[in-house]
Design a protein around this motif. Structure first.
Motif, PDB file in Angstrom:
ATOM      1  N   SER A 101       0.795  -1.240   0.000  1.00  0.00           N
ATOM      2  CA  SER A 101       0.000   0.000   0.000  1.00  0.00           C
ATOM      3  C   SER A 101       0.821   1.280   0.000  1.00  0.00           C
ATOM      4  N   GLU A 102       2.081   1.215   0.443  1.00  0.00           N
ATOM      5  CA  GLU A 102       2.816   2.484   0.519  1.00  0.00           C
ATOM      6  C   GLU A 102       3.012   3.098  -0.863  1.00  0.00           C
ATOM      7  N   TYR A 103       3.088   2.245  -1.886  1.00  0.00           N
ATOM      8  CA  TYR A 103       3.301   2.740  -3.246  1.00  0.00           C
ATOM      9  C   TYR A 103       2.114   3.609  -3.693  1.00  0.00           C
ATOM     10  N   SER A 104       0.917   3.047  -3.596  1.00  0.00           N
ATOM     11  CA  SER A 104      -0.255   3.809  -4.049  1.00  0.00           C
ATOM     12  C   SER A 104      -0.558   4.964  -3.096  1.00  0.00           C
ATOM     13  N   ARG A 105      -0.316   4.742  -1.803  1.00  0.00           N
ATOM     14  CA  ARG A 105      -0.521   5.842  -0.856  1.00  0.00           C
ATOM     15  C   ARG A 105       0.387   7.019  -1.207  1.00  0.00           C
ATOM     16  N   SER A 106       1.614   6.705  -1.619  1.00  0.00           N
ATOM     17  CA  SER A 106       2.566   7.778  -1.929  1.00  0.00           C
ATOM     18  C   SER A 106       2.097   8.599  -3.122  1.00  0.00           C
ATOM     19  N   GLN A 107       1.435   7.937  -4.071  1.00  0.00           N
ATOM     20  CA  GLN A 107       0.904   8.702  -5.204  1.00  0.00           C
ATOM     21  C   GLN A 107      -0.132   9.710  -4.709  1.00  0.00           C
ATOM     22  N   LEU A 108      -0.986   9.233  -3.804  1.00  0.00           N
ATOM     23  CA  LEU A 108      -2.017  10.121  -3.255  1.00  0.00           C
ATOM     24  C   LEU A 108      -1.377  11.261  -2.460  1.00  0.00           C
ATOM     25  N   VAL A 109      -0.356  10.924  -1.669  1.00  0.00           N
ATOM     26  CA  VAL A 109       0.315  11.957  -0.869  1.00  0.00           C
ATOM     27  C   VAL A 109       0.905  13.031  -1.792  1.00  0.00           C
ATOM     28  N   GLY A 110       1.505  12.588  -2.892  1.00  0.00           N
ATOM     29  CA  GLY A 110       2.102  13.543  -3.836  1.00  0.00           C
ATOM     30  C   GLY A 110       1.049  14.487  -4.407  1.00  0.00           C
ATOM     31  N   TRP A 111      -0.068  13.925  -4.844  1.00  0.00           N
ATOM     32  CA  TRP A 111      -1.139  14.778  -5.406  1.00  0.00           C
ATOM     33  C   TRP A 111      -1.717  15.689  -4.329  1.00  0.00           C
ATOM     34  N   ILE A 277       2.293  12.143 -14.604  1.00  0.00           N
ATOM     35  CA  ILE A 277       3.721  12.491 -14.498  1.00  0.00           C
ATOM     36  C   ILE A 277       3.969  13.555 -13.423  1.00  0.00           C
ATOM     37  N   GLU A 278       2.959  13.837 -12.632  1.00  0.00           N
ATOM     38  CA  GLU A 278       3.104  14.874 -11.597  1.00  0.00           C
ATOM     39  C   GLU A 278       4.306  14.528 -10.699  1.00  0.00           C
ATOM     40  N   THR A 279       5.160  15.530 -10.487  1.00  0.00           N
ATOM     41  CA  THR A 279       6.468  15.276  -9.878  1.00  0.00           C
ATOM     42  C   THR A 279       6.382  14.634  -8.497  1.00  0.00           C
ATOM     43  N   ALA A 280       5.611  15.225  -7.593  1.00  0.00           N
ATOM     44  CA  ALA A 280       5.604  14.733  -6.209  1.00  0.00           C
ATOM     45  C   ALA A 280       5.061  13.307  -6.147  1.00  0.00           C
ATOM     46  N   SER A 281       3.992  13.079  -6.875  1.00  0.00           N
ATOM     47  CA  SER A 281       3.368  11.760  -6.861  1.00  0.00           C
ATOM     48  C   SER A 281       4.324  10.696  -7.413  1.00  0.00           C
ATOM     49  N   SER A 282       4.994  11.012  -8.531  1.00  0.00           N
ATOM     50  CA  SER A 282       5.915  10.026  -9.127  1.00  0.00           C
ATOM     51  C   SER A 282       7.100   9.764  -8.209  1.00  0.00           C
ATOM     52  N   LEU A 283       7.682  10.835  -7.674  1.00  0.00           N
ATOM     53  CA  LEU A 283       8.917  10.627  -6.915  1.00  0.00           C
ATOM     54  C   LEU A 283       8.659   9.957  -5.571  1.00  0.00           C
TER      55      LEU A 283
END
Ligand code: FAD
Length: 471
Positions: A101-111, A277-283
């Motif tokens: 879950s950390e992978y998909s959660r990180s995308q949400l955190v970035g957005w 490709i949003e930077t925060a979400s990808s990184l």
């Protein structure tokens, strides 16, 4: 007020999981899922007890504890804390479970962290992201992501709208209705919600497929069709397969309603690509993948060393060379992670690991892991099969003979057999084969991710100038 519901209770929320032609009604009890369910429950429990609670969680502005994957990093130290939390969980799975879950959660955190900027592109998205983020964080929701169209015909021109692809079929004041398929969603049966995105850049002719939304796994009309199970119920003979089969599923949507508050992008190729490709979400999501790769490579180094030790092969020059290659893989990825965190860049008020190093690590991983398995086979050789069919045979009529012939240089026959069972589960089992495929492809087609790294390399011009200046 968001109050978390216990995981096992959430599991039985009416999700439609297909395996062997049947709907699985009780994942907790089903032999294909129960080992992994227990593992996930164990990982969640670690959030509530010390010393792991302090490693895995932080205090939110509401005074509650949340998993560190939800932390918006505002310093390099925050990134390091996130790393340690990812590492803590994945280490518990011997580096094997990747989509915790950390992978998909990180995308949400970035957005979420970039919501004000995104709101300029698409007004209203900031409020949606706030609600989705807070619910996921406060309810400790598990999630995974599915981004790809089913593999049907990769050569078809974009003008031909393929009906197998997930697309909007209709919409009303409640939301959009989607039908079609997405693939592959690792861990889907175990999670609460799915992030559905659009991986490749789409043209206007593919607008119905250019969507990004969150859907609960219990949504009506959503079918999660699992591949064959690689899980075993026998922990002593299959120590990894019995506990860490994450499962991969194709998601089939049959006119599923996605309420507007869960829709981030609908039928908008340009916006779908911008979010993708949003930077925060990808990184932030790439950051997690590199940490968990380190855990896996550590397990590989440990297994490689023990295979060589137990066979008395450590003194052979080429074996040392191969063990060293495994160490070099590990240390390279660790170095790249450290560099990415140390050279973190401030972006819209948050800290993001340096892209160049993360991308290098991620691309290297696609080549490292298959090579690592090759090395483990070369070192282990037939020793990987020099085991009785089950460890229980040590207690059977042939036990004394096994004791006599199956020992290693420094371990008893029983201990060596136990170790080889572990090694085989990583190297040669169905689960092991799936992991090789996973590392090759999980973050996209490596041919294209390598090409993209070349395409986007920010140092290219500076380096080209060196030639000019030298001439
Ligand atoms: C075990 C496993 C777990 C996964 N889990 C997830 C997950 O949880 N979520 C998720 O979203 N995805 C997941 N993936 C999917 C993964 O992201 C894709 O496998 C990857 O992006 C490659 O796409 P594909 O498999 O559809 O291959 P394809 O795109 O079908 O490629 C097949 C072959 O054709 C070539 N090819 C195809 N199209 C082109 C082109 N246009 N140009 C050049 N070459 C081309 C490729 O190089 C490749 O050799 C997972 C994959 C695996 C193997």
């Amino acid at each position: 007020m968001n109050t978390p519901i216990p995981y096992l209770q959430r599991l039985n929320n009416g999700r439609t999981v297909w395996l062997d032609g049947e709907i699985v009604n009780d994942l907790e009890k089903h032999k294909a899922f129960k080992g992994t369910v227990q593992t996930i429950q164990h990982l969640l429990n670690l959030q509530t007890v010390e010393p792991t609670k302090s490693i895995l969680t932080y205090e939110t502005e509401k005074g509650a504890n949340a998993h560190l994957s939800f932390l918006v990093p505002t310093s390099i130290n925050d990134l390091k804390r996130k790393s340690l939390a990812y590492k803590c969980w994945v280490d518990e799975t011997f580096g094997v479970m990747s989509r915790l879950s950390e992978y998909s959660r990180s995308q949400l955190v970035g957005w979420y962290a970039s919501r004000q900027q995104l709101d300029v592109l698409t007004p209203g998205i900031a409020t949606k992201l706030e609600k989705l983020y807070e619910a996921a964080r406060d309810l400790d929701l598990l999630s995974t992501v599915a981004a790809h169209d089913p593999q049907k015909n990769r050569s078809k021109s974009a003008e031909e709208i393929e009906h197998g692809k997930l697309r909007v079929v209709t919409k009303n004041e409640e939301g959009i209705f989607v039908s079609g398929a997405k693939t592959i969603a690792t861990a889907a049966p175990y999670v609460d919600e799915l992030l559905i995105t659009s991986y490749h850049k789409r043209g206007l002719d593919e607008a119905p497929m250019a969507n990004i939304f969150y859907v609960p796994t219990s949504a009506q009309g959503l079918h999660m069709v699992c591949r064959e199970s690689f899980a075993s119920t026998d922990t002593s003979n299959h120590p990894l397969s019995s506990r860490f089969d994450e499962m991969d599923a194709v998601l089939i949507f049959d006119n599923v309603l996605i309420p507007w508050e869960r829709v981030l992008v609908a039928e908008d190729p340009e916006l779908a690509w911008k979010l993708r490709i949003e930077t925060a979400s990808s990184l932030l999501s790439q950051h997690q993948t590199v940490v968990r790769l380190i855990s896996k490579l550590e397990s590989v180094v440990a297994i490689g060393n023990e295979l060589a030790e137990t066979a008395g092969a450590t003194e052979f020059l080429h074996v040392k060379e191969k063990l060293s290659e495994l160490i070099i893989q590990l240390e390279t990825i660790k170095g790249l992670l450290n560099a990415a965190e140390y050279e973190a860049v401030e972006h819209n008020g948050i800290y993001l690991p340096k892209q160049r190093f993360l991308t290098t690590a991620r691309n290297l991983g696609t080549r490292y892991y298959p090579r690592a398995l090759e090395i483990l086979q070369q070192i282990g050789a037939s020793g990987l099969l020099q085991v009785p069919s089950t460890i229980q045979e040590f207690d059977g009529p042939i036990g004394d003979k096994l004791q006599a012939y199956y020992g290693g240089t420094h371990t008893s026959a029983f201990a060596r057999t136990k170790f080889i069972k572990l090694a085989w589960d990583l190297i040669g089992s169905q689960l092991g084969a799936r992991h090789e495929l996973y590392e090759r492809f999980y973050s996209g087609d490596p041919v294209r991710t390598f090409a993209a790294q070349y395409q986007n390399y920010s140092e290219k011009d500076r380096l080209l100038k060196l030639v000019e200046e030298f001439n």
